[in-house]
Enzyme design. Structure first.
Site, PDB file in Angstrom:
ATOM      1  N   PRO A 199       8.568   8.634  25.254  1.00 29.88           N
ATOM      2  CA  PRO A 199       8.501   8.681  23.787  1.00 29.88           C
ATOM      3  C   PRO A 199       7.188   9.337  23.373  1.00 29.88           C
ATOM      4  O   PRO A 199       6.120   8.925  23.829  1.00 29.88           O
ATOM      5  CB  PRO A 199       8.528   7.201  23.379  1.00 29.88           C
ATOM      6  CG  PRO A 199       8.989   6.457  24.590  1.00 29.88           C
ATOM      7  CD  PRO A 199       8.560   7.261  25.770  1.00 29.88           C
ATOM      8  N   LEU A 200       7.261  10.355  22.540  1.00 30.85           N
ATOM      9  CA  LEU A 200       6.087  11.134  22.181  1.00 30.85           C
ATOM     10  C   LEU A 200       5.937  11.183  20.668  1.00 30.85           C
ATOM     11  O   LEU A 200       6.856  11.599  19.963  1.00 30.85           O
ATOM     12  CB  LEU A 200       6.182  12.562  22.734  1.00 30.85           C
ATOM     13  CG  LEU A 200       6.303  12.682  24.255  1.00 30.85           C
ATOM     14  CD1 LEU A 200       6.717  14.091  24.650  1.00 30.85           C
ATOM     15  CD2 LEU A 200       4.983  12.314  24.914  1.00 30.85           C
ATOM     16  N   CYS A 249       0.891   1.771  22.705  1.00 36.06           N
ATOM     17  CA  CYS A 249       0.264   2.689  21.755  1.00 36.06           C
ATOM     18  C   CYS A 249      -1.194   2.306  21.536  1.00 36.06           C
ATOM     19  O   CYS A 249      -1.494   1.177  21.139  1.00 36.06           O
ATOM     20  CB  CYS A 249       1.021   2.682  20.430  1.00 36.06           C
ATOM     21  SG  CYS A 249       0.324   3.816  19.212  1.00 36.06           S
ATOM     22  N   LYS A 287       7.617  -0.838  27.308  1.00 36.03           N
ATOM     23  CA  LYS A 287       6.629   0.087  27.876  1.00 36.03           C
ATOM     24  C   LYS A 287       5.244  -0.495  27.633  1.00 36.03           C
ATOM     25  O   LYS A 287       4.878  -0.799  26.502  1.00 36.03           O
ATOM     26  CB  LYS A 287       6.739   1.472  27.227  1.00 36.03           C
ATOM     27  CG  LYS A 287       5.872   2.541  27.875  1.00 36.03           C
ATOM     28  CD  LYS A 287       6.249   3.921  27.332  1.00 36.03           C
ATOM     29  CE  LYS A 287       5.520   5.026  28.093  1.00 36.03           C
ATOM     30  NZ  LYS A 287       4.115   5.175  27.679  1.00 36.03           N
ATOM     31  N   ASN A 336       4.241   5.810  34.875  1.00 31.20           N
ATOM     32  CA  ASN A 336       3.940   6.848  33.890  1.00 31.20           C
ATOM     33  C   ASN A 336       2.464   7.202  33.961  1.00 31.20           C
ATOM     34  O   ASN A 336       1.627   6.316  33.984  1.00 31.20           O
ATOM     35  CB  ASN A 336       4.323   6.339  32.494  1.00 31.20           C
ATOM     36  CG  ASN A 336       3.926   7.286  31.373  1.00 31.20           C
ATOM     37  OD1 ASN A 336       3.450   6.853  30.334  1.00 31.20           O
ATOM     38  ND2 ASN A 336       4.120   8.573  31.569  1.00 31.20           N
ATOM     39  N   GLY A 337       2.177   8.508  34.005  1.00 30.45           N
ATOM     40  CA  GLY A 337       0.792   8.948  33.952  1.00 30.45           C
ATOM     41  C   GLY A 337       0.478  10.115  34.852  1.00 30.45           C
ATOM     42  O   GLY A 337       0.587  10.022  36.078  1.00 30.45           O
ATOM     43  N   ASP A 338       0.114  11.250  34.251  1.00 27.48           N
ATOM     44  CA  ASP A 338      -0.446  12.411  34.959  1.00 27.48           C
ATOM     45  C   ASP A 338       0.514  13.136  35.887  1.00 27.48           C
ATOM     46  O   ASP A 338       0.064  13.896  36.747  1.00 27.48           O
ATOM     47  CB  ASP A 338      -1.688  12.014  35.765  1.00 27.48           C
ATOM     48  CG  ASP A 338      -2.845  11.576  34.888  1.00 27.48           C
ATOM     49  OD1 ASP A 338      -2.764  11.797  33.669  1.00 27.48           O
ATOM     50  OD2 ASP A 338      -3.818  11.016  35.410  1.00 27.48           O
ATOM     51  N   GLY A 369       5.194  12.491  30.279  1.00 31.14           N
ATOM     52  CA  GLY A 369       4.763  12.653  28.896  1.00 31.14           C
ATOM     53  C   GLY A 369       4.107  13.982  28.640  1.00 31.14           C
ATOM     54  O   GLY A 369       4.726  14.928  28.164  1.00 31.14           O
ATOM     55  N   ARG A 370       2.822  14.088  28.975  1.00 30.41           N
ATOM     56  CA  ARG A 370       2.092  15.322  28.675  1.00 30.41           C
ATOM     57  C   ARG A 370       2.572  16.502  29.510  1.00 30.41           C
ATOM     58  O   ARG A 370       2.525  17.648  29.058  1.00 30.41           O
ATOM     59  CB  ARG A 370       0.595  15.094  28.905  1.00 30.41           C
ATOM     60  CG  ARG A 370      -0.032  14.116  27.937  1.00 30.41           C
ATOM     61  CD  ARG A 370      -1.523  13.978  28.199  1.00 30.41           C
ATOM     62  NE  ARG A 370      -1.786  13.457  29.535  1.00 30.41           N
ATOM     63  CZ  ARG A 370      -2.952  13.570  30.174  1.00 30.41           C
ATOM     64  NH1 ARG A 370      -3.945  14.221  29.601  1.00 30.41           N
ATOM     65  NH2 ARG A 370      -3.123  13.050  31.365  1.00 30.41           N
TER      66      ARG A 370
END
EC number: 1.3.1.89
Length: 748
Positions: free
Chosen positions: A343-344, A450, A490, A590-592, A614-615
């Site tokens: 989710p972004l 968040c 999350k 999640n992450g990187d 995500g990114r």
């Protein structure tokens, strides 16, 4: 500082070369030195790690060691360029440092005066207004010139009723991009904005009437309409699903919608929690002073266990059962072949998700929606729930995948909703409203990650990590009122760097806390899946995600899943309705994750069921293709530009091809370009794999277009948008979210 290009006139999209052709050449009159280094654009390359680098990730032609935090660009592509006017601040400023400067609320002082901060967020951003000089009345908009409908406002109407006057004086000239053809009409055989369309000339004509007059009429192409094949039967004619009706939003706004499950459950939870709290406090106060032995040791374990068992029995006899039990949920599946798009905020709009689904994303989520505005019928909040019909298709699964009993892939879908809430009753009502108004959701995900101050200080997002009992109650309640839609959550590692609590929180969600054990016969809170972002709220993006910690959580969940029967209260058999996903809780990390190498490493070594991205997809959306292919894809500049063109078409379909829709598409395109410009082509790197947090020195691409796509100048992003959306409206404005183009808030 990354380079900016001269402000030359770029070719129209229809004049752009094909992906395999030469890149557009810069006008020599502009005197751009980069033109001297112009190289022919290579075709898209597929490079396996084994073929392009040795075992330690270093290419054969790269003797220089890899510097931490710096993208290892080949020397021949590095340039020395000073920042130019109009360019954003250097990326040397860390993303989170910019945000910290803003949220800290302090500024350095010099001679008693505050210095103007050069970093941080552009707060209160405005984007101007993209609209006609005078709008066209809806009674005219879809009608032939001489046959308007009756205007309900009569002479008091403030909109234009003369069609020719509107087209000549109040509406800008038609766009010539996409060969002058309306992208919406080209796909659907009709345009959904009528005469307001910026391509209206492509689907209108002047016809002679029986009395000899010339009448302007809109055209629909029946052949094109017949070719449209809906992917799911419940999609609208524009391919959108989960569109909240005006009646439902009005009912919510006027408090006319009933909540037959959320209301009674909230009342029960409040009363029962109050009684439990009162009883616990009374027992703590009544604890005997001599409960410990002379040696300071506590009572023996058997005695304590007996007391605990008696206490639970007393509470179960004392407290009322909930008014109803959860409905049995649809079964879920997450696996190595199902990478998920996170989710972004802002960036996770429908056109971008649609593009990612085409490129291989198996699961998508809405942008985070706040529960209270949903309950109040807020239009913009409910608009976040809209999805494209391609997101309703089931995920791709490998043969022989390890699925839970009862899972039916044909009934599964890709799209889920994410909400945030600071109070249980808000989460319950928002969940029940979603299940009723937009039932085509794979999951409803609770955001507990968040980091934004506005959300955190309100008690939502990552603030819930500090209140595990409250979080557990919210998950249980959401699971009770969500009908057949599974509930997921999350989370982050914690709010503070030195106090990660995700392990304890995960255990609580699977086994239940002490307070709720007094209310429920079964331990599990009801979350069908847990996603852990391997950072704390305090950390933001200052360091890499902690995948070792994610691995610890994965191991814990695996052990608890295997021992569900052993840890379940044995007073009676657990009700299947209270068991999340048939007793198995999925776990996502999640992450990187920025390459197929990262993805495979996390799947194989961290023990997660799947990875949420995500990114990475924001910078290179074909990351999903790389994961599926198991190799790097060196996309050419024209291939990347084709994705931008596709985003523009999808944006016009989602937001409309009128002035407002074009402006909205332009705004979200430029938001996305602030991420895509961070991509450093694989062919320019000395070392592999690439790292998402590496910052490149100023570099030029292999051709002019590749250099332009890497520009940090938002004026160049505007120029790219004009290649497909035409000149911007005179009132259109764009300010990058962060003065250093930071992207800390994109992903919660």
């Amino acid at each position: 500082m990354e380079p900016t290009t001269a402000q030359e006139q770029l070719p129209a999209p229809e004049q752009l070369p094909a992906p395999e052709a030469n890149a557009p050449k810069r006008d020599p009159e502009n005197g751009d030195a980069a033109a001297d280094h112009q190289a022919q654009e290579p075709p898209s390359k597929k490079a396996r790690l084994d073929d392009s680098a040795d075992s330690n990730g270093q290419t054969a032609d790269a003797p220089a060691p890899r510097m931490k935090g710096v993208a290892p660009i080949k020397p021949e592509f590095i340039i020395d360029q000073q920042p130019t006017r109009g360019q954003t601040a250097s990326d040397a400023n860390a993303d989170d440092a910019a945000e910290a400067a803003h949220h800290d609320g302090r500024a350095d002082e010099q001679n008693g005066k505050k210095k103007k901060k050069k970093t941080g967020q552009n707060t209160n951003r405005t984007f101007g207004r993209s609209e006609d000089a005078k709008g066209l009345c809806s009674s005219v908009n879809f009608r032939p010139e001489f046959s308007p409908a009756e205007c309900t406002f009569g002479e008091k109407c403030r909109y234009e009723h003369d069609l020719r006057t509107y087209l000549k004086e109040h509406k800008r000239e038609d766009l010539t991009t996409f060969n002058g053809m309306c992208p919406v009409w080209d796909v659907h055989g009709k345009c959904f904005v009528g005469w307001k369309c910026r391509f209206v000339g492509s689907h209108s004509e002047e016809r002679e009437t029986a009395d000899g007059r010339k009448e302007l009429v809109l055209i629909e192409d029946e052949e094109r309409k017949k070719k449209v094949q809906r992917l799911v039967p419940f999609a609208g004619e524009d391919g959108a699903v989960n569109v909240a009706s005006m009646e439902d939003k009005i009912a919510l706004a006027r408090r006319k919608m009933d909540f037959p499950r959320a209301g009674p459950y909230s009342a029960w939870l409040e009363n029962t929690s109050r009684t439990i709290e009162k009883e616990l406090h009374k027992r703590h106060r009544a604890a005997p002073v001599g409960a410990e032995t002379k040696d300071g040791e506590s009572k023996d374990a058997e005695s304590k266990d007996a007391d605990s068992k008696d206490e639970k029995e007393e509470n179960r006899a004392m407290y009322v059962e909930p008014p109803f039990m959860p409905s049995e949920k649809r079964r879920l599946y997450f696996g190595p072949e199902t990478p998920a798009l996170a989710p972004l905020t802002t960036q996770g709009n429908m056109p971008f998700r649609r593009l990612c689904v085409e490129l291989g994303a198996q699961f998508t989520y809405s942008e985070m929606a706040m529960s209270l505005p949903l309950i109040q019928g807020n239009k913009s909040e409910w608009a976040l729930m809209r999805a494209h019909e391609s997101e309703m298709l089931p995920p791709t699964m490998l043969p022989g995948a390890d699925i839970v009993q009862g899972y039916d892939n044909s009934k599964d879908m890709k799209f889920g909703a994410q909400i945030a809430a600071n109070k249980p009753w808000q989460a319950f009502k928002a969940t029940e409203a979603l299940a009723k108004v937009t039932p085509n959701l794979r999951v409803i995900d609770l955001n507990c990650g968040c980091p934004i101050d506005l959300v955190f200080k309100d008690g939502a997002g990552s603030a819930l990590l500090e209140h595990p009992s409250k979080l557990e109650k919210i998950i249980r309640g959401m699971n009770t009122v969500s009908d057949q839609i599974p509930i997921t959550v999350k989370i982050r590692m914690g709010t503070k760097d030195n106090n990660p609590n995700a392990l304890k929180l995960t255990e609580r969600l699977l086994l239940g806390g002490y307070e709720t054990s007094l209310l429920h016969h079964d331990g599990a809170a009801g979350a069908a899946a847990i996603t852990l972002h391997g950072r704390s709220r305090q950390q933001r993006y200052t360091r890499q995600a902690d995948w070792e910690y994610i691995s610890e959580c994965a191991a814990l969940i695996k052990r608890l899943n295997e021992k569900t029967d052993a840890v379940t209260d044995t007073i009676r058999e657990p009700d299947a309705r209270t068991q999340p996903n048939g007793g198995k809780v999925y776990f996502l990390g999640n992450g990187d994750c920025y390459s197929h190498v990262d993805y495979d490493n996390h799947i194989n070594n961290a023990g997660v069921d799947a990875v949420m991205l995500g990114r990475g997809p924001l910078i290179k959306p074909w990351l999903f293709e790389e994961i599926q292919a198991g190799q790097y894809l060196d996309k050419s500049a024209t291939e990347r530009l084709a994705m931008i063109e596709k985003f523009c078409k999808y944006g016009l379909e989602a937001w409309g091809s009128d002035e407002h829709g074009v402006g909205t598409t332009r705004r979200f395109l430029m938001e996305w370009l602030s991420f895509t410009r961070r991509y450093v082509p694989i062919g320019l790197l000395e070392h592999l794999p690439p790292y998402i947090n590496d910052r490149p020195p100023a570099f030029r691409g292999r051709n002019e277009l590749e250099t332009l796509l890497a520009s940090a100048n938002y004026k160049d992003w505007l120029k790219i948008s004009e290649m497909f959306l035409g000149p911007a409206h005179k009132d259109f404005k764009f300010e990058p979210k962060h003065k250093s183009n930071s992207y800390d808030e994109a992903e919660g």
